[in-house]
Design a protein around this motif. Structure first.
Motif, mmCIF file in Angstrom:
data_model
loop_
_atom_site.group_PDB
_atom_site.id
_atom_site.type_symbol
_atom_site.label_atom_id
_atom_site.label_comp_id
_atom_site.label_asym_id
_atom_site.label_seq_id
_atom_site.Cartn_x
_atom_site.Cartn_y
_atom_site.Cartn_z
ATOM 1 N N GLN A 85 0.857 -1.283 -0.312
ATOM 2 C CA GLN A 85 0.256 0.093 -0.103
ATOM 3 C C GLN A 85 0.803 0.961 0.199
ATOM 4 O O GLN A 85 0.401 2.045 -0.873
ATOM 5 C CB GLN A 85 -1.055 -0.008 0.821
ATOM 6 C CG GLN A 85 -2.185 -1.084 0.697
ATOM 7 C CD GLN A 85 -2.879 -0.447 2.452
ATOM 8 O OE1 GLN A 85 -2.582 -0.107 3.411
ATOM 9 N NE2 GLN A 85 -3.913 -1.618 2.195
ATOM 10 N N LYS A 86 2.184 1.140 0.612
ATOM 11 C CA LYS A 86 2.644 2.665 1.050
ATOM 12 C C LYS A 86 3.476 2.805 -0.533
ATOM 13 O O LYS A 86 3.371 3.332 -1.528
ATOM 14 C CB LYS A 86 3.893 2.038 1.668
ATOM 15 C CG LYS A 86 3.652 2.007 3.471
ATOM 16 C CD LYS A 86 4.932 2.006 3.899
ATOM 17 C CE LYS A 86 4.378 1.534 5.403
ATOM 18 N NZ LYS A 86 6.127 1.573 6.532
ATOM 19 N N MET A 127 2.328 1.666 -3.448
ATOM 20 C CA MET A 127 1.014 2.141 -4.815
ATOM 21 C C MET A 127 0.864 3.468 -3.934
ATOM 22 O O MET A 127 0.445 4.817 -4.945
ATOM 23 C CB MET A 127 -0.198 1.724 -4.449
ATOM 24 C CG MET A 127 -1.278 1.902 -5.023
ATOM 25 S SD MET A 127 -1.277 1.658 -6.541
ATOM 26 C CE MET A 127 -2.114 0.145 -6.929
ATOM 27 N N LYS A 128 0.405 4.471 -2.729
ATOM 28 C CA LYS A 128 0.926 5.344 -2.669
ATOM 29 C C LYS A 128 1.874 5.870 -3.262
ATOM 30 O O LYS A 128 1.846 7.834 -3.242
ATOM 31 C CB LYS A 128 0.387 6.026 -1.093
ATOM 32 C CG LYS A 128 -0.769 5.922 -0.731
ATOM 33 C CD LYS A 128 -0.791 5.880 1.108
ATOM 34 C CE LYS A 128 -2.482 5.237 1.747
ATOM 35 N NZ LYS A 128 -2.555 5.893 3.506
ATOM 36 N N LYS A 129 2.863 5.928 -2.701
ATOM 37 C CA LYS A 129 4.143 6.410 -3.235
ATOM 38 C C LYS A 129 4.343 6.688 -4.857
ATOM 39 O O LYS A 129 4.523 7.745 -5.102
ATOM 40 C CB LYS A 129 5.099 6.443 -2.444
ATOM 41 C CG LYS A 129 6.796 6.938 -2.934
ATOM 42 C CD LYS A 129 8.020 6.373 -2.470
ATOM 43 C CE LYS A 129 9.013 7.181 -2.377
ATOM 44 N NZ LYS A 129 10.233 6.265 -2.115
ATOM 45 N N GLY A 142 1.828 4.460 -7.982
ATOM 46 C CA GLY A 142 1.044 4.113 -8.211
ATOM 47 C C GLY A 142 1.277 2.672 -8.128
ATOM 48 O O GLY A 142 2.050 1.961 -8.126
ATOM 49 N N ALA A 171 4.234 -0.157 -6.561
ATOM 50 C CA ALA A 171 3.727 -1.651 -5.428
ATOM 51 C C ALA A 171 4.024 -2.976 -6.834
ATOM 52 O O ALA A 171 4.284 -3.968 -5.705
ATOM 53 C CB ALA A 171 1.952 -1.585 -5.998
ATOM 54 N N LEU A 199 -8.168 -2.919 -5.662
ATOM 55 C CA LEU A 199 -6.223 -2.568 -5.818
ATOM 56 C C LEU A 199 -5.554 -3.996 -6.340
ATOM 57 O O LEU A 199 -4.796 -3.453 -7.105
ATOM 58 C CB LEU A 199 -5.981 -2.840 -4.147
ATOM 59 C CG LEU A 199 -4.446 -2.296 -4.070
ATOM 60 C CD1 LEU A 199 -4.053 -0.151 -4.592
ATOM 61 C CD2 LEU A 199 -4.160 -2.090 -3.113
ATOM 62 N N SER A 246 -4.658 -3.423 -10.465
ATOM 63 C CA SER A 246 -4.155 -2.464 -10.829
ATOM 64 C C SER A 246 -2.976 -3.344 -11.761
ATOM 65 O O SER A 246 -2.166 -2.271 -12.410
ATOM 66 C CB SER A 246 -3.135 -1.215 -10.113
ATOM 67 O OG SER A 246 -4.303 -0.333 -9.557
#
Length: 145
Positions: free
Chosen positions: A3-4, A6-8, A10, A14, A100, A103
């Motif tokens: 998740q980190k 993905m947030k950082k 995209g 990930a 999620l 993606s």
């Protein structure tokens, strides 16, 4: 960690986490606990994660249970088996495909994601999933003394 990533960054971030961090986390946790912790699937991204015969049987059972209306989030299996004159505890827990996941594992991937996956995982089979599919399973093995 996923998740980190993905947030950082995209989906591309990930993918990097999965490629570089996930195995290290599993290996260090396995070492700390004395368990062999990994992931597998009927459609693997990394051939090193291909299921052994026991895992393949359990993944097939999970698919049958899903087809009969079973709740993927509650699918798990464990047993003690005999291998090479040793008793081994085996455990698997199904991984449901959520939004999620799509993606990087869905049917419609961005060009950047496809290019990155093709570069990092030339034998990738882990695409084309839909919400509600069984993405794979976490698998734990521990010899019993």
């Amino acid at each position: 960690e996923l998740q980190k990533g993905m947030k950082k960054g995209g989906p591309e971030g990930a993918i990097q986490v999965c490629h570089t961090v996930a195995k290290k986390l599993a290996d260090s946790t396995s070492q700390q606990l004395g368990w062999n912790i990994s992931r597998t699937s009927l459609k693997v991204r990394n051939p090193e994660n291909a299921p052994d015969s026991w895992e393949l049987q359990i993944l097939d059972e999970f698919e049958k249970r899903k087809d009969q209306g079973g709740d993927i989030t509650k699918m798990e299996h464990y047993e003690t088996i005999q291998t090479n004159e040793k008793k081994v505890f085996r455990y698997m827990k199904a991984i449901p495909t959520s939004g999620l996941c799509l993606s990087c594992h869905g049917q419609s991937l961005s060009t950047k994601v496809i290019e990155q996956l093709d570069t990092l995982y030339p034998e990738d089979q882990a695409r084309g999933f839909e919400i509600g599919d069984i993405r794979g399973a976490f698998t734990i093995t521990r010899p019993i003394d």
